[in-house]
Design a protein around this motif. Sequence first.
Motif, PDB file in Angstrom:
ATOM      1  N   ASP A 208       0.837  -1.197   0.000  1.00  0.00           N
ATOM      2  CA  ASP A 208       0.000   0.000   0.000  1.00  0.00           C
ATOM      3  C   ASP A 208       0.879   1.255   0.000  1.00  0.00           C
ATOM      4  OD1 ASP A 208       1.010   0.241   2.564  1.00  0.00           O
ATOM      5  OD2 ASP A 208      -0.937   0.094   3.573  1.00  0.00           O
ATOM      6  N   GLY A 209       0.275   2.403   0.202  1.00  0.00           N
ATOM      7  CA  GLY A 209       1.004   3.656   0.150  1.00  0.00           C
ATOM      8  C   GLY A 209       2.060   3.798   1.224  1.00  0.00           C
ATOM      9  N   ASN A 210       1.935   3.037   2.318  1.00  0.00           N
ATOM     10  CA  ASN A 210       2.910   3.087   3.394  1.00  0.00           C
ATOM     11  C   ASN A 210       3.991   2.023   3.259  1.00  0.00           C
ATOM     12  OD1 ASN A 210       1.573   5.232   4.753  1.00  0.00           O
ATOM     13  ND2 ASN A 210       0.098   3.750   5.585  1.00  0.00           N
ATOM     14  N   GLY A 211       3.921   1.252   2.174  1.00  0.00           N
ATOM     15  CA  GLY A 211       4.909   0.202   1.973  1.00  0.00           C
ATOM     16  C   GLY A 211       4.596  -1.096   2.683  1.00  0.00           C
ATOM     17  N   ASP A 212       3.405  -1.199   3.289  1.00  0.00           N
ATOM     18  CA  ASP A 212       3.007  -2.450   3.938  1.00  0.00           C
ATOM     19  C   ASP A 212       2.379  -3.391   2.920  1.00  0.00           C
ATOM     20  OD1 ASP A 212       3.799  -1.634   6.513  1.00  0.00           O
ATOM     21  OD2 ASP A 212       1.913  -0.535   6.790  1.00  0.00           O
ATOM     22  N   VAL A 213       2.605  -4.691   3.101  1.00  0.00           N
ATOM     23  CA  VAL A 213       2.121  -5.698   2.160  1.00  0.00           C
ATOM     24  C   VAL A 213       0.614  -5.887   2.311  1.00  0.00           C
ATOM     25  CG1 VAL A 213       2.251  -8.133   1.487  1.00  0.00           C
ATOM     26  CG2 VAL A 213       4.332  -6.886   2.097  1.00  0.00           C
ATOM     27  N   THR A 214      -0.094  -5.857   1.203  1.00  0.00           N
ATOM     28  CA  THR A 214      -1.541  -6.088   1.216  1.00  0.00           C
ATOM     29  C   THR A 214      -1.834  -7.576   1.342  1.00  0.00           C
ATOM     30  OG1 THR A 214      -1.664  -6.316  -1.182  1.00  0.00           O
ATOM     31  CG2 THR A 214      -1.892  -4.085  -0.270  1.00  0.00           C
ATOM     32  N   LEU A 215      -3.079  -7.877   1.654  1.00  0.00           N
ATOM     33  CA  LEU A 215      -3.480  -9.281   1.741  1.00  0.00           C
ATOM     34  C   LEU A 215      -3.291  -9.981   0.399  1.00  0.00           C
ATOM     35  CD1 LEU A 215      -4.729 -11.581   3.397  1.00  0.00           C
ATOM     36  CD2 LEU A 215      -6.993 -10.743   2.728  1.00  0.00           C
ATOM     37  N   ALA A 216      -3.638  -9.289  -0.695  1.00  0.00           N
ATOM     38  CA  ALA A 216      -3.448  -9.867  -2.035  1.00  0.00           C
ATOM     39  C   ALA A 216      -1.974 -10.165  -2.275  1.00  0.00           C
ATOM     40  CB  ALA A 216      -3.982  -8.921  -3.102  1.00  0.00           C
ATOM     41  N   GLY A 217      -1.103  -9.223  -1.913  1.00  0.00           N
ATOM     42  CA  GLY A 217       0.325  -9.428  -2.105  1.00  0.00           C
ATOM     43  C   GLY A 217       0.847 -10.580  -1.276  1.00  0.00           C
ATOM     44  N   LEU A 218       0.356 -10.703  -0.041  1.00  0.00           N
ATOM     45  CA  LEU A 218       0.804 -11.785   0.831  1.00  0.00           C
ATOM     46  C   LEU A 218       0.376 -13.143   0.287  1.00  0.00           C
ATOM     47  CD1 LEU A 218       2.122 -12.497   3.623  1.00  0.00           C
ATOM     48  CD2 LEU A 218      -0.215 -12.512   4.539  1.00  0.00           C
ATOM     49  N   ILE A 219      -0.874 -13.243  -0.149  1.00  0.00           N
ATOM     50  CA  ILE A 219      -1.377 -14.527  -0.656  1.00  0.00           C
ATOM     51  C   ILE A 219      -0.640 -14.941  -1.926  1.00  0.00           C
ATOM     52  CG2 ILE A 219      -3.405 -15.681  -1.637  1.00  0.00           C
ATOM     53  CD1 ILE A 219      -5.104 -13.890   0.214  1.00  0.00           C
ATOM     54  N   ALA A 220      -0.365 -13.973  -2.786  1.00  0.00           N
ATOM     55  CA  ALA A 220       0.261 -14.296  -4.071  1.00  0.00           C
ATOM     56  C   ALA A 220       1.767 -14.487  -3.966  1.00  0.00           C
ATOM     57  CB  ALA A 220      -0.056 -13.196  -5.090  1.00  0.00           C
ATOM     58  N   LEU A 221       2.433 -13.693  -3.117  1.00  0.00           N
ATOM     59  CA  LEU A 221       3.895 -13.633  -3.139  1.00  0.00           C
ATOM     60  C   LEU A 221       4.546 -13.843  -1.784  1.00  0.00           C
ATOM     61  CD1 LEU A 221       4.168 -10.405  -5.356  1.00  0.00           C
ATOM     62  CD2 LEU A 221       4.228 -12.772  -6.155  1.00  0.00           C
ATOM     63  N   GLY A 222       3.775 -14.155  -0.764  1.00  0.00           N
ATOM     64  CA  GLY A 222       4.326 -14.266   0.574  1.00  0.00           C
ATOM     65  C   GLY A 222       5.226 -15.473   0.763  1.00  0.00           C
ATOM     66  N   TYR A 224       5.284 -17.258   3.540  1.00  0.00           N
ATOM     67  CA  TYR A 224       4.377 -18.245   4.123  1.00  0.00           C
ATOM     68  C   TYR A 224       3.155 -17.509   4.659  1.00  0.00           C
ATOM     69  CZ  TYR A 224       2.625 -22.314   6.607  1.00  0.00           C
ATOM     70  OH  TYR A 224       1.850 -23.368   7.033  1.00  0.00           O
ATOM     71  N   PRO A 225       2.134 -17.300   3.831  1.00  0.00           N
ATOM     72  CA  PRO A 225       0.959 -16.520   4.232  1.00  0.00           C
ATOM     73  C   PRO A 225       0.273 -17.046   5.494  1.00  0.00           C
ATOM     74  CG  PRO A 225       0.955 -16.897   1.856  1.00  0.00           C
ATOM     75  CD  PRO A 225       2.060 -17.732   2.419  1.00  0.00           C
ATOM     76  N   GLN A 226       0.361 -18.363   5.744  1.00  0.00           N
ATOM     77  CA  GLN A 226      -0.343 -18.950   6.881  1.00  0.00           C
ATOM     78  C   GLN A 226       0.300 -18.573   8.213  1.00  0.00           C
ATOM     79  OE1 GLN A 226       0.395 -20.672   4.014  1.00  0.00           O
ATOM     80  NE2 GLN A 226      -1.712 -20.428   3.276  1.00  0.00           N
ATOM     81  N   GLU A 227       1.472 -17.942   8.175  1.00  0.00           N
ATOM     82  CA  GLU A 227       2.049 -17.396   9.409  1.00  0.00           C
ATOM     83  C   GLU A 227       1.117 -16.333   9.994  1.00  0.00           C
ATOM     84  OE1 GLU A 227       5.949 -14.741  10.846  1.00  0.00           O
ATOM     85  OE2 GLU A 227       5.826 -15.531   8.786  1.00  0.00           O
ATOM     86  N   PHE A 228       0.398 -15.647   9.139  1.00  0.00           N
ATOM     87  CA  PHE A 228      -0.492 -14.579   9.558  1.00  0.00           C
ATOM     88  C   PHE A 228      -1.944 -15.044   9.633  1.00  0.00           C
ATOM     89  CE2 PHE A 228       3.205 -12.825   7.513  1.00  0.00           C
ATOM     90  CZ  PHE A 228       3.593 -11.786   8.353  1.00  0.00           C
ATOM     91  N   PHE A 229      -2.344 -15.938   8.717  1.00  0.00           N
ATOM     92  CA  PHE A 229      -3.736 -16.401   8.655  1.00  0.00           C
ATOM     93  C   PHE A 229      -3.730 -17.911   8.441  1.00  0.00           C
ATOM     94  CE2 PHE A 229      -3.529 -12.082   6.893  1.00  0.00           C
ATOM     95  CZ  PHE A 229      -4.318 -11.416   7.820  1.00  0.00           C
ATOM     96  N   SER A 230      -3.814 -18.640   9.535  1.00  0.00           N
ATOM     97  CA  SER A 230      -3.622 -20.095   9.492  1.00  0.00           C
ATOM     98  C   SER A 230      -4.711 -20.819   8.714  1.00  0.00           C
ATOM     99  CB  SER A 230      -3.557 -20.655  10.911  1.00  0.00           C
ATOM    100  OG  SER A 230      -4.757 -20.388  11.621  1.00  0.00           O
ATOM    101  N   LYS A 231      -5.892 -20.202   8.568  1.00  0.00           N
ATOM    102  CA  LYS A 231      -6.993 -20.877   7.866  1.00  0.00           C
ATOM    103  C   LYS A 231      -7.092 -20.499   6.396  1.00  0.00           C
ATOM    104  CE  LYS A 231      -9.747 -23.240   9.378  1.00  0.00           C
ATOM    105  NZ  LYS A 231      -9.786 -24.718   9.431  1.00  0.00           N
ATOM    106  N   LEU A 232      -6.180 -19.684   5.891  1.00  0.00           N
ATOM    107  CA  LEU A 232      -6.180 -19.398   4.453  1.00  0.00           C
ATOM    108  C   LEU A 232      -5.495 -20.548   3.730  1.00  0.00           C
ATOM    109  CD1 LEU A 232      -5.544 -15.575   4.054  1.00  0.00           C
ATOM    110  CD2 LEU A 232      -7.691 -16.842   4.132  1.00  0.00           C
ATOM    111  N   VAL A 233      -6.195 -21.684   3.695  1.00  0.00           N
ATOM    112  CA  VAL A 233      -5.685 -22.918   3.106  1.00  0.00           C
ATOM    113  C   VAL A 233      -6.801 -23.561   2.286  1.00  0.00           C
ATOM    114  CG1 VAL A 233      -4.034 -23.325   4.986  1.00  0.00           C
ATOM    115  CG2 VAL A 233      -6.363 -24.264   5.142  1.00  0.00           C
ATOM    116  N   VAL A 234      -6.443 -24.618   1.570  1.00  0.00           N
ATOM    117  CA  VAL A 234      -7.436 -25.468   0.922  1.00  0.00           C
ATOM    118  C   VAL A 234      -7.410 -26.810   1.649  1.00  0.00           C
ATOM    119  CG1 VAL A 234      -8.240 -26.533  -1.204  1.00  0.00           C
ATOM    120  CG2 VAL A 234      -7.068 -24.326  -1.285  1.00  0.00           C
ATOM    121  N   ASP A 235      -8.492 -27.133   2.313  1.00  0.00           N
ATOM    122  CA  ASP A 235      -8.581 -28.338   3.141  1.00  0.00           C
ATOM    123  C   ASP A 235      -9.260 -29.446   2.326  1.00  0.00           C
ATOM    124  OD1 ASP A 235      -8.944 -30.275   5.073  1.00  0.00           O
ATOM    125  OD2 ASP A 235      -9.679 -28.898   6.599  1.00  0.00           O
TER     126      ASP A 235
END
Length: 574
Positions: A208-222, A224-235
């Motif tokens: 974003d404008g402050n240089g923080d990673v967006t949720l879209a950026g984390l999911i696509a390029l992170g 390990y996105p699940q470090e922040f959101f453990s349920k963003l998985v395909v079960d």
Amino acid sequence: MTADELSAAILEMRRLGSETDRFEAKKCESNLSKDVWESVSAFANTAGGVLFLGLDENKGFTVAPKFNPNSTLDQFVSGMGDGGKDGIRVENPPQYKPFIMEYENAQLLVIEIEESLPAQKPCHIAGRSLNTGSFKRVWNKDVPLSTTELFELQNIAVRSNADRMPVAKINDLDNDLVAHLLERKEGSRALRGTKTIEEKLKRLAVVDGNGDVTLAGLIALGSYPQEFFSKLVVDVAVFPDNEKSVPGAPRFIDRVVADGTFVEMANEAVEAIMRNLRRIAVIRGTGRAEEPEIPREVLREAVVNALVHREYDSKFLGRSVDVNVYPNRVEITSPGGLWGTRTKHNLAEGVSECRNDALMSLIKDLVSSSANAPLAEGNGSGIPYIYNEMKRHTLRPPTFAIGFDSFSIILGRFGTEIAENQRWISERTSQHLSRDEEAILLLARDHEEITVQDAHMNLGVDSDEARAMLVNLCSLGLLKPQGDDAYRLIKATRQTLSDSRVLTDTQTALCKLLDETEAKSSQELAASLGKTPRTVQRALQGLLDKGIVIATAPRTNKERKYLLSRDLKPIDVM
């Protein structure tokens, strides 16, 4: 509603001993029942329904003797806001049609309630909060809408910013993935005028404008996105039966929780599903081939759709995309209902809408595998693609379960969808069979003998239910018992090929030339018999009508060839 429809509806409620998801009865003998408005809200928010006012459920759905339809109609019209603002009882009222109808020498007030348009939901009771005054219809109950269901209804046409919210720092991104994305976007208009990596990532909504990673950026390029959101998985869960948690059965046959980035989740989930599908024989071109029950491309598209179109608002971040693999179907469920103008009626029309536009924009530049193919197109082609692929593989189209805050696509299994198998079943019987009974017949065809345990293990049905279906198939003359819960397929009951009353000389000769594996064209067969192609084609059509021969392509296809049916082998020809 006609008199016949009225009678049928009341007879159905009497037979069931209850109201239904479409029908609600209220006694209303002295005044309009206060809980009528809960039913109005529920019908309007769900799929519509019919109110039968003056009908007493506690007395076998008979007309209340003191019911006054005209007085009740006045009260109802007033409550819907059509008699002035003072008596209004519901906000966002639906369209409705009232009828005073004769039934069993008395009068009822019948009111058809239409489902409200998405933009007019939720219909809720005036004077109550949305949380306590909004309802949905669940069978014969009016159930309050949950917080997430209300959120979805209120935001169905509101652009979501959830995927643009800052959730991490730039060092939480995978440097290789970032470099790969920027390489693919190099020279594009999206990066025009940018110089630094941070400027480029901001332009692509990765930060974003402050240089923080967006949720879209984390999911696509992170990293390990699940470090922040453990349920963003395909079960992915594979069940032994057609329903969850059947007593006495193991809970899962297989379980994979696909994590990582968007691409990693999608790829791992598809592989887990494929590992648990059967391979089935189908006719392709000049012979038989083995293919998975559901094409890999269909599964990939369904999983990607679930991930990119799911709801990412904070209320839903505790939910995963769930893939449940049952013996007779695969269900892929994503959090969040339909968004924008998409409805159950236009899903297959290729409407290009996405609540998560930042994520979609990034996903279009990611690849699914070493094949370097785009993971998603972002042009509304996902569901149409699934429809077309299923059709191309002669499979039945998908079905959908659409909730207020969830969306499921359901893909059939076990080969009962395949046109060749449907044709084979129709050749054997004109009786209507359930999907599981069709699958049992196909098992018996492929293995000659089938047991109750075979049906239980392969189809996930209860043993008693499997036994009942096998007995029914015996009563229809399709199977015969072999003892010890075993059954064998009864060979085709049509007359044998050696019977001159069944086949002409040309047809008998054609059957001697054909077999089950090597397809031949009508020109090849005509040359072998020394007959004209027209004569051979007429004879082949007769064999097709009898189910003795199978064609590999439609009549208009120049590549059309012919195979002998499995059930009638060349040795049967005298």
